[in-house]
Design an enzyme around this catalytic site. Structure first.
Site, mmCIF file in Angstrom:
data_model
loop_
_atom_site.group_PDB
_atom_site.id
_atom_site.type_symbol
_atom_site.label_atom_id
_atom_site.label_comp_id
_atom_site.label_asym_id
_atom_site.label_seq_id
_atom_site.Cartn_x
_atom_site.Cartn_y
_atom_site.Cartn_z
ATOM 1 C CB SER A 467 14.096 5.475 -0.265
ATOM 2 O OG SER A 467 15.292 6.122 0.115
ATOM 3 C CG HIS A 488 9.581 3.664 -0.340
ATOM 4 N ND1 HIS A 488 10.122 3.128 -1.478
ATOM 5 C CD2 HIS A 488 10.044 4.940 -0.259
ATOM 6 C CE1 HIS A 488 10.882 4.042 -2.071
ATOM 7 N NE2 HIS A 488 10.848 5.134 -1.340
ATOM 8 C CD GLU A 500 8.632 -0.054 -3.330
ATOM 9 O OE1 GLU A 500 8.972 -0.872 -4.186
ATOM 10 O OE2 GLU A 500 9.445 0.707 -2.760
ATOM 11 C CG ASN A 538 14.321 3.308 -4.952
ATOM 12 O OD1 ASN A 538 13.908 4.087 -5.801
ATOM 13 N ND2 ASN A 538 14.317 3.609 -3.663
#
Length: 760
Positions: A467, A488, A500, A538
């Site tokens: 991550s 991800h 992702e 993120n």
């Protein structure tokens, strides 16, 4: 059995054929007949027993969808049925494999230019289905595969419904998920079949029922193997003809009698439904309340008024901005399903999968691989406990489905058998892709790459579920860096739809396309993003979370911040999300983002106190909220304070720990605006830097990855709605008031100056 097509030609089949063989002959004959019928989706196939099959087969489409232009075709075929006195019953069936009717074509809604056009469209659908319902002979729907939206409305207009036990058979009215309601009589017919409470549950959630669930609910009359589906449907039509189309009445349970057989009970149901809807939607979605209104009008006033109101409410919803955004999201995700990771690069076939690490993420990845992708998966962990955890993850989810009759026990066992475990690399030579889900430690992940290169084959893809760590660094010591890529997932893996895909500079196009195809097989929506700190999700989440933390330190209460963002449209507030993800996880990602992207990602220093106090969030049962079970005294005290059982309570000790007095001077609108605009600014930067390929991917990533309000269309569509000039002006004002973190990015400033937008 003798068949007669439209041209009345007939052919005999041997009387000693099995039901299954007869059924196959019928299907093939009807498919050929449907294909030969010129430019019509509806073909009538006559039989000597007086039953005709009305075959729905939309030309040139993989599944059947209802279109505006079909109205004349249906009128013509119904006139033909009425004119032919030799026909004593109809079986309505599909010429498509695993699909009855998937719903109405959504494109026809976008083609409507006015509310009046939509009302007319709805009334036309109601008229056609009423004609079907009023046929003087019985019509039975033989349902195999998807029967959704307009497809179920069509089936409900029939006098009986028989469905197959095919695992792909599902029935539902999912219009609410597009900000709509069933517009062709669904709000009026479903309550008559399954009752008030069940119909509300189905329409307000868009829930789909499997065959046995539909039978239990009273939505269908029988469930049979596909091999005898048409024969049973024919017998049902003959039976209905012989007893004059009299329909079986729904059996009422005790609660049904108490709540549905009288106006007082029904009022309780309506009121409870409205309360539930308000709590879940926060008033952001108009469709659920309009669904309740339509059902209530049809039951309490008259069916005629119910149909009229349904058409009017349907038109209002089609013209609403909320539905327009949800439909655009549907079109965007549909378009993505047709795309490959890299254009014109065909993905390699993946037949076997490996997962490194048996924790929550590893267990979730193994689950979606076995149950969604239908691929055998080998979980490798350093000990048997990790393997047991991964197997337990899948068992618990599947066992719940069995208990709810959503899945057969035999099917559960079959799916569980797809997952095996090992403490070494036995069998990894045959594995095509390995998904790594171990701790966020760079050297550990680099060692994993080396071990897979040693124990896999030369084309085995190594996909890291990191991550925060750059994929380029994970691949830095690889012998075959072209096989290394980021994949991800988001937690919980079985529920979160996004992944992702993160290629580094040396990742091959073949690896990208193969990984995208693999993610799609798992039922995921993949977006390809650049290998830069935080990737996309993120990165846009961090400024939003940091702003919420800053507001907390400025004296805004934890629950006030969370309620403001939930009211705005997020599924949970930022403080609760931090508890769910883990405060320690956020603390690890923050410095990585700050080092690569600058001081605007600096987390408040006061948050070190949380970690020092052991506040890691829900997993440690200590965070912003309380997670300990209340004793009897505490439960009674809470009730006196008006706190409901199960309602989250803030851990008040958080304020003394951070030396705060939670006074709270900002409005909910101001709180949500400040947090959200930080996300908008970063999303604009990501598009400008090419972190995501386009605005569409950026919007889908935000909605599916962190729950950005779907009715707003995503952060980039929301910028278009507000206007870049307005966003820049607000950010600039806050930059003067609160600091440089609010400074609008160059891309937004340029858009504002040139009056540009992300979408035309």
């Amino acid at each position: 059995m003798t068949e007669k097509t439209n041209s009345n030609s007939s052919s005999d089949s041997s009387s000693d054929l099995s039901n299954s063989e007869q059924n196959n002959q019928v299907i093939h004959a009807e498919e050929n007949s449907a294909k030969s019928a010129a430019l019509t989706a509806f073909t009538l196939v006559r039989h000597d027993n007086g039953i005709a099959h009305l075959v729905v087969d939309v030309i040139g489409e993989n599944v059947n969808t209802l279109k505006t232009e079909f109205a004349e075709q249906i009128d013509a075929v119904l006139a033909e049925i009425k004119a032919d006195k030799t026909i004593t019953g109809i079986v309505l069936c599909s010429g498509k494999k695993d699909s009855f009717v998937a719903g109405a074509d959504i494109n026809m809604l976008d083609a409507c230019q006015s509310r009046e056009e939509v009302v007319a469209l709805s009334r036309q659908g109601q008229r056609i289905f009423t004609l079907l319902e009023q046929l003087p002979i019985p019509i039975v729907a033989a349902i195999d595969g998807t029967c959704l939206g307009g497809g179920l409305e069509l089936a409900m207009a029939c006098h009986a419904r028989i469905c197959s036990d095919n695992v792909k058979t599902s029935l539902g009215l999912p219009e609410v998920q597009l900000g709509l309601l069933p517009g062709s009589g669904g709000t009026q017919r479903l309550p008559k079949l399954v009752g008030l409470q069940k119909s509300l549950d189905m329409m307000l959630t868009g829930k789909q029922l499997r065959a046995k669930q539909a039978l239990k609910a009273g939505l269908v009359d029988d469930v049979v193997p596909n091999s005898v589906l048409l024969n049973v449907a024919e017998q049902k039509a003959i039976s209905l003809h012989q007893r004059g189309k009299s329909l079986t009445k729904r059996k009422l349970g005790l609660m049904d009698k108490l709540l549905e057989n009288n106006s007082v009970g029904r009022n309780i149901v309506y009121q409870q439904a409205q309360k539930t809807v308000q709590a879940k939607t926060q008033g952001n979605y108009p469709a659920p309340l309009k669904i309740i209104d339509c059902i209530r009008t049809g039951i309490e006033i008259s069916a005629e008024q119910g149909y009229k109101l349904e058409a009017e409410h349907f038109a209002d919803l089609v013209m609403s901005d909320e539905s327009a955004q949800l439909r655009q999201l549907f079109f965007a995700t549909t378009a993505m399903k047709k795309e490959q990771g890299v254009a014109n690069v065909t993905p390699e076939k993946i037949t076997k999968v490996g997962v490194l690490g048996g924790g929550l993420m590893g267990g979730g990845i193994a689950f979606v691989t076995a149950t969604k992708a239908n691929l055998p998966v080998r979980v490798k962990d350093i000990n048997h406990k990790g393997i047991s955890q991964a197997l337990k993850y899948s068992y618990q989810i599947l066992n719940k489905k069995v208990k709810r009759r959503f899945l057969l026990n035999s099917e559960m066992q079959k799916q569980l058998a797809m997952i095996t475990g090992s403490v070494d690399y036995t069998g990894f030579k045959a594995i095509d892709i390995v998904v790594e889900a171990v701790f966020e430690d760079l050297s550990l992940k680099q060692n994993m790459v080396a071990e897979i290169e040693e124990n896999g084959h030369e084309n085995t893809i190594f996909a890291s579920n990191t991550s925060s760590l750059p994929i380029g660094k994970i691949a830095a010591k690889a012998k075959r860096p072209e096989n290394v890529i980021g994949l991800h997932y988001f937690s919980p893996v079985d529920k979160m739809p996004l992944v992702e895909i993160i290629p580094h500079e040396k990742t091959s196009d073949q690896t990208i396309s193969s990984t995208v195809a693999f993610a799609k097989k798992q039922g995921k929506t993949p977006i390809v993003v650049k290998d830069k700190a935080g990737f996309y999700v993120n990165r846009i989440l961090a400024p939003y979370m940091n702003e919420a933390a800053i507001l907390l330190l400025d004296g805004e209460p934890v629950d006030k911040i969370d309620k403001a963002l939930v009211k705005f449209g997020f599924p949970v507030g930022p403080m609760q999300l931090l508890d769910e993800v883990g405060i320690d996880v956020g603390a690890k990602i923050g410095p990585i983002l700050q080092a690569d992207l600058g001081e605007r990602f600096a987390a408040p220093a006061a948050f070190d106190k949380l970690l020092a106090d052991g506040r890691l969030g829900k997993k440690a049962k200590k965070g912003f909220y309380l997670y300990q079970k209340n004793n009897l005294v505490k439960t009674l005290q809470n009730r006196l304070k008006g706190i409901k059982p199960g309602q989250k309570q803030v851990d008040e000790s958080i304020y003394s720990l951070l030396n705060l007095k939670p006074m709270g001077s900002l409005s909910a609108a101001e709180i949500s605006k400040r947090c959200t605009y930080m996300m908008l600014n970063e999303a604009a930067r990501c598009v400008d830097e090419g972190i995501v390929r386009n605005a569409r991917d950026g919007d889908i990533g935000a909605i599916f990855g962190i729950g950005f309000p779907p009715f707003l269309g995503g952060p980039l569509r929301y910028i278009d709605k507000i206007g870049a000039k307005s966003v820049v002006a607000q950010l600039s004002q806050w930059a003067e008031q609160y600091g440089e973190r609010y400074t609008p990015c160059e891309a937004l400033v340029t858009m504002a100056e040139n009056s540009q937008s992300y979408y035309s």
